[in-house]
Write a protein that holds these residues in place. Structure first.
Motif, short mmCIF file in Angstrom:
data_model
loop_
_atom_site.label_atom_id
_atom_site.label_comp_id
_atom_site.label_asym_id
_atom_site.label_seq_id
_atom_site.Cartn_x
_atom_site.Cartn_y
_atom_site.Cartn_z
N ASP A 135 0.87 -1.18 0.00
CA ASP A 135 0.00 0.00 0.00
C ASP A 135 0.90 1.23 0.00
O ASP A 135 1.51 1.58 1.02
CB ASP A 135 -0.90 -0.01 1.23
CG ASP A 135 -1.91 1.13 1.24
OD1 ASP A 135 -1.62 2.19 0.63
OD2 ASP A 135 -2.97 0.98 1.86
N ASN A 136 0.99 1.87 -1.15
CA ASN A 136 1.88 3.00 -1.30
C ASN A 136 1.39 4.25 -0.58
O ASN A 136 2.11 5.23 -0.45
CB ASN A 136 2.10 3.32 -2.78
CG ASN A 136 3.35 4.11 -3.04
OD1 ASN A 136 4.39 3.81 -2.47
ND2 ASN A 136 3.26 5.12 -3.90
N GLY A 137 0.14 4.21 -0.09
CA GLY A 137 -0.39 5.34 0.67
C GLY A 137 -0.05 5.24 2.14
O GLY A 137 0.49 6.18 2.74
N SER A 138 -0.34 4.07 2.73
CA SER A 138 -0.05 3.87 4.16
C SER A 138 1.30 3.23 4.40
O SER A 138 1.72 3.10 5.56
CB SER A 138 -1.14 2.99 4.78
OG SER A 138 -1.15 1.71 4.17
N ASN A 139 1.98 2.82 3.33
CA ASN A 139 3.29 2.17 3.41
C ASN A 139 3.25 0.88 4.22
O ASN A 139 4.11 0.61 5.06
CB ASN A 139 4.33 3.14 4.01
CG ASN A 139 4.48 4.41 3.22
OD1 ASN A 139 4.50 4.39 2.00
ND2 ASN A 139 4.57 5.54 3.92
N ASP A 140 2.24 0.05 3.96
CA ASP A 140 2.05 -1.20 4.69
C ASP A 140 2.00 -2.38 3.74
O ASP A 140 1.67 -2.25 2.56
CB ASP A 140 0.75 -1.17 5.49
CG ASP A 140 0.76 -0.13 6.60
OD1 ASP A 140 1.83 0.08 7.20
OD2 ASP A 140 -0.30 0.47 6.86
N LEU A 141 2.28 -3.56 4.29
CA LEU A 141 2.07 -4.81 3.57
C LEU A 141 0.59 -5.18 3.66
O LEU A 141 0.02 -5.26 4.74
CB LEU A 141 2.92 -5.93 4.17
CG LEU A 141 2.72 -7.33 3.57
CD1 LEU A 141 3.15 -7.35 2.11
CD2 LEU A 141 3.48 -8.37 4.38
N ARG A 142 -0.04 -5.40 2.50
CA ARG A 142 -1.47 -5.73 2.45
C ARG A 142 -1.66 -7.13 1.88
O ARG A 142 -0.81 -7.66 1.16
CB ARG A 142 -2.21 -4.72 1.59
CG ARG A 142 -2.14 -3.28 2.12
CD ARG A 142 -3.27 -2.99 3.07
NE ARG A 142 -4.56 -2.91 2.36
CZ ARG A 142 -5.74 -2.94 2.98
NH1 ARG A 142 -5.81 -3.05 4.29
NH2 ARG A 142 -6.85 -2.84 2.27
N PHE A 143 -2.82 -7.73 2.20
CA PHE A 143 -3.12 -9.09 1.77
C PHE A 143 -4.57 -9.16 1.28
O PHE A 143 -5.48 -8.63 1.92
CB PHE A 143 -2.92 -10.06 2.92
CG PHE A 143 -3.36 -11.47 2.63
CD1 PHE A 143 -2.74 -12.24 1.66
CD2 PHE A 143 -4.41 -12.05 3.34
CE1 PHE A 143 -3.14 -13.54 1.40
CE2 PHE A 143 -4.83 -13.34 3.09
CZ PHE A 143 -4.18 -14.09 2.12
N ALA A 144 -4.74 -9.80 0.14
CA ALA A 144 -6.08 -10.05 -0.40
C ALA A 144 -6.27 -11.55 -0.55
O ALA A 144 -5.51 -12.21 -1.25
CB ALA A 144 -6.25 -9.36 -1.75
N LYS A 145 -7.28 -12.07 0.15
CA LYS A 145 -7.65 -13.48 0.04
C LYS A 145 -8.88 -13.59 -0.85
O LYS A 145 -9.97 -13.12 -0.49
CB LYS A 145 -7.95 -14.06 1.42
CG LYS A 145 -8.57 -15.46 1.40
CD LYS A 145 -7.68 -16.48 0.71
CE LYS A 145 -8.33 -17.87 0.74
NZ LYS A 145 -7.54 -18.86 -0.03
N CYS A 146 -8.70 -14.15 -2.03
CA CYS A 146 -9.83 -14.30 -2.94
C CYS A 146 -10.79 -15.37 -2.42
O CYS A 146 -10.35 -16.44 -1.97
CB CYS A 146 -9.35 -14.66 -4.34
SG CYS A 146 -8.36 -13.36 -5.13
#
Length: 267
Positions: free
Chosen positions: A32-43
């Motif tokens: 996440d280039n806005g919050s500078n965090d690692l994000r995860f999407a589980k389909c």
């Protein structure tokens, strides 16, 4: 081919990785280039039309660049990525399919986190390559557990009244300290105490030679001894020593004993 927006938040721009879990559905890691965090999407379906989104690491700023994802032997995602604050190589294991619970640890804090790739070995343990930091080489890391925990990791705090040569047994047994893998097992001793590892080796006879190597690092410069218990004389014998070690520098003590009958105890 049908395009689907997985996360419509602003500034979700870069560092995307994907892996398929045993349920046949996609697992996506991204930065996440806005919050500078690692994000995860589980389909939750094949088209990933209603993914479950979550933030995995918010410990410091700029966590999650150059992430790589794989599916562990338990079917849950594991990640490597960069903590840009210190350019460290980070590791994160999901403890469930939705990654609501995680185990996170720093694998290398020597500016070695960039260009990491991740795979799962045939033993179910992660293997990783990454930038060699300030050097021009790359590093290879082989985890010794599914969550990449340090081998035999344990910390013991000993009081100043502890007896001479107080013994601290590794909580994972001798196997945990029998691997040369650049992973440190930690003992913390109070002033004026002596601390030691004790381990015995099971063997089938009393004739073969014994080769012992101790690899370690001291936080303070204090004399270090490698000793073996002589059952004939009932005393510890110093077989190797370093009387002038340098704090923060790796050391190696090595001994080879051929007269093993003095040190052998039939079980």
């Amino acid at each position: 081919t049908t395009a689907k927006t997985v996360d419509s938040s602003t500034n979700i721009l870069k560092y995307v990785s994907i892996a398929i879990s045993p349920d046949g559905l996609a697992n996506i890691g991204y930065y996440d280039n806005g919050s500078n965090d690692l994000r995860f999407a589980k389909c939750n379906n094949a088209a990933c039309s209603s993914p479950t989104l979550s933030t995995l690491d918010t410990a410091n700023t700029n966590q999650g660049e150059e992430n790589s994802i794989a599916i562990g032997a338990d079917g849950f995602p594991v990640f490597t990525y960069v903590d840009v604050t210190g350019f460290d190589l980070e590791f994160l294991k999901c403890n469930d399919a939705a990654c609501t619970s995680t185990t996170q640890r720093t694998l290398d804090d020597n500016q070695a986190g960039y260009n990491a790739t991740l795979a799962i070995g045939t033993d179910g343990f992660p293997v990783i390559t990454a930038d060699g930091g300030s050097s021009t080489k790359f590093n290879f890391y082989r985890c010794s557990s599914p969550d990449c925990a340090p081998v035999g990791s344990s910390t013991a705090n000993m009081s100043a009244t502890s007896s001479d040569l107080a013994i601290v047994l590794d909580d994972a047994g001798s196997v945990a300290v029998a691997t040369s893998d650049n992973t440190y097992d930690t003992i913390q001793g109070a002033t004026s105490t002596r601390i030691a590892y004790q381990m015995a080796v099971t063997h089938v006879n009393n004739t073969d030679a014994i080769d012992v190597t101790w690899e370690g690092k001291l936080s303070v410069a204090t004399a270090t001894y490698l000793q073996i218990w002589n059952r004939t004389s009932s005393r510890w014998e110093t077989s190797a020593q370093n009387l002038t070690p340098t704090a923060g520098t790796d050391f190696t003590l090595t001994d080879s004993t051929t007269t093993v009958s003095h040190y052998y105890s039939a079980l």
